[in-house]
Scaffold this active site. Structure first.
Site, short mmCIF file in Angstrom:
data_model
loop_
_atom_site.label_atom_id
_atom_site.label_comp_id
_atom_site.label_asym_id
_atom_site.label_seq_id
_atom_site.Cartn_x
_atom_site.Cartn_y
_atom_site.Cartn_z
N HIS A 9 -0.50 -13.83 1.04
CA HIS A 9 -1.68 -13.35 0.30
C HIS A 9 -1.76 -13.92 -1.12
O HIS A 9 -2.25 -13.26 -2.04
CB HIS A 9 -1.71 -11.82 0.27
CG HIS A 9 -3.10 -11.27 0.34
ND1 HIS A 9 -3.38 -9.92 0.27
CD2 HIS A 9 -4.31 -11.88 0.46
CE1 HIS A 9 -4.68 -9.71 0.35
NE2 HIS A 9 -5.27 -10.89 0.47
N CYS A 48 -4.43 -5.74 -3.59
CA CYS A 48 -3.26 -6.41 -3.03
C CYS A 48 -2.99 -7.79 -3.60
O CYS A 48 -1.94 -8.05 -4.19
CB CYS A 48 -3.42 -6.50 -1.51
SG CYS A 48 -2.01 -7.23 -0.68
N ASP A 91 0.82 -1.23 0.00
CA ASP A 91 0.00 0.00 0.00
C ASP A 91 0.85 1.26 0.00
O ASP A 91 0.56 2.23 0.71
CB ASP A 91 -0.97 0.02 1.19
CG ASP A 91 -2.25 -0.74 0.91
OD1 ASP A 91 -2.32 -1.39 -0.15
OD2 ASP A 91 -3.17 -0.72 1.75
#
Length: 214
Positions: A112, A62, A23
Site C-alpha cells: 500500500h 491506511c 485498522d
C-alpha cells in the site's frame, strides 16, 4: 615524519523489525486495559519495552499512515495525503536509506505504498508463513537487515482468529449496543488475537535465530 592513521573498530549495526497492525484501535489491547481481548504476546512485549503514550498520526487512513511512517514526512509534503496514493518521485524512505547503508531490506504482507523506487524492499508474501521470514533474516549473517512485518489483521473482513462470544463482550459506550455491533466486535477481537499470535511467532523466530539482543 610518520603519519599514524587511527584505526576504529566498526560499530555493530543493529537489525530492525517493525510490526504494523491494520485498522487496530489502541484501546483494544490487553495491556491497554481491554476487558475482553486476549493479547498475551503483545502484553509480554509491552512489559519488556519502552511504551510511548504520546504518539500521534499525521493522517489516520491506511496508505498515508504507512507513507508517513516509512518516510518521516508529513503526507502533504511527501504527496501521499489521500488514501491509495504514492509519494512524489525522488522521495526516499527508511528502505532507501538503510539499503544504501548496506542493509538487506524487506516488507512482508501488506504494501500500500509507492512508487517502487522510493520503497526498494524485497516483498515477502505469506501472512502466517514465518519460514520465509526466517529465511530472509538468516540469509547472510554478515549483513544487517531491516524488515517490516505489515500484518493484514485486524482489517475486515474479520474471518480469522479465536472465537469470542458476542453475548459476553463489553461494548464501549461510544458504540450502540445491539446484536450486529456485538457480532462484528467479537469477530474483530478474534483478528486482534490472530495478530497477537503473529507477534508471538515473530518473537520466537528472533529467539531461535539468536537475534533477540541485536
Amino acid at each position: 615524519i610518520a603519519v599514524v592513521q587511527p584505526i576504529f573498530a566498526a560499530e555493530p549495526r543493529p537489525n530492525f523489525l517493525i510490526i504494523i497492525a491494520d485498522d487496530l484501535c489502541w484501546r483494544d489491547l490487553g495491556y491497554e486495559g481491554s476487558p475482553d481481548v486476549k493479547t498475551p504476546n503483545l502484553d509480554k512485549l509491552h512489559s519488556e519495552s519502552m511504551h510511548l503514550r504520546g504518539m500521534f498520526n499525521p493522517a489516520t487512513s491506511c496508505s498515508p499512515t504507512r507513507h508517513a511512517l516509512y518516510t518521516g514526512l508529513y503526507p502533504i509534503r511527501s504527496g501521499a495525503y489521500p488514501n491509495h496514493t504514492r509519494v512524489y518521485d525522488g522521495t526516499k524512505s527508511l528502505f532507501s536509506h538503510l539499503k544504501e547503508a548496506g542493509y538487506r531490506v524487506a516488507l512482508q504482507n501488506k504494501e500500500h505504498v509507492g512508487p517502487k523506487p522510493s520503497f526498494p524492499y524485497e516483498h515477502i508474501d505469506g501472512a502466517d508463513d514465518l519460514a520465509v521470514t526466517r529465511s530472509f533474516v538468516t540469509r547472510d549473517p554478515n549483513q544487517p537487515w531491516f524488515m517490516v512485518f505489515a500484518s493484514n489483521d485486524p482489517h475486515s473482513p474479520w474471518t480469522r482468529g479465536p472465537v469470542y462470544d458476542p453475548a459476553k463482550i463489553t461494548v464501549p459506550p461510544y458504540l450502540h449496543d445491539n446484536e450486529t455491533t456485538r457480532d462484528l466486535l467479537a469477530k474483530y477481537f478474534g483478528e486482534i488475537s490472530k495478530l497477537d499470535e503473529q507477534v508471538g511467532a515473530l518473537m520466537k523466530m528472533l529467539e531461535d535465530t539468536k537475534h533477540v539482543e541485536d
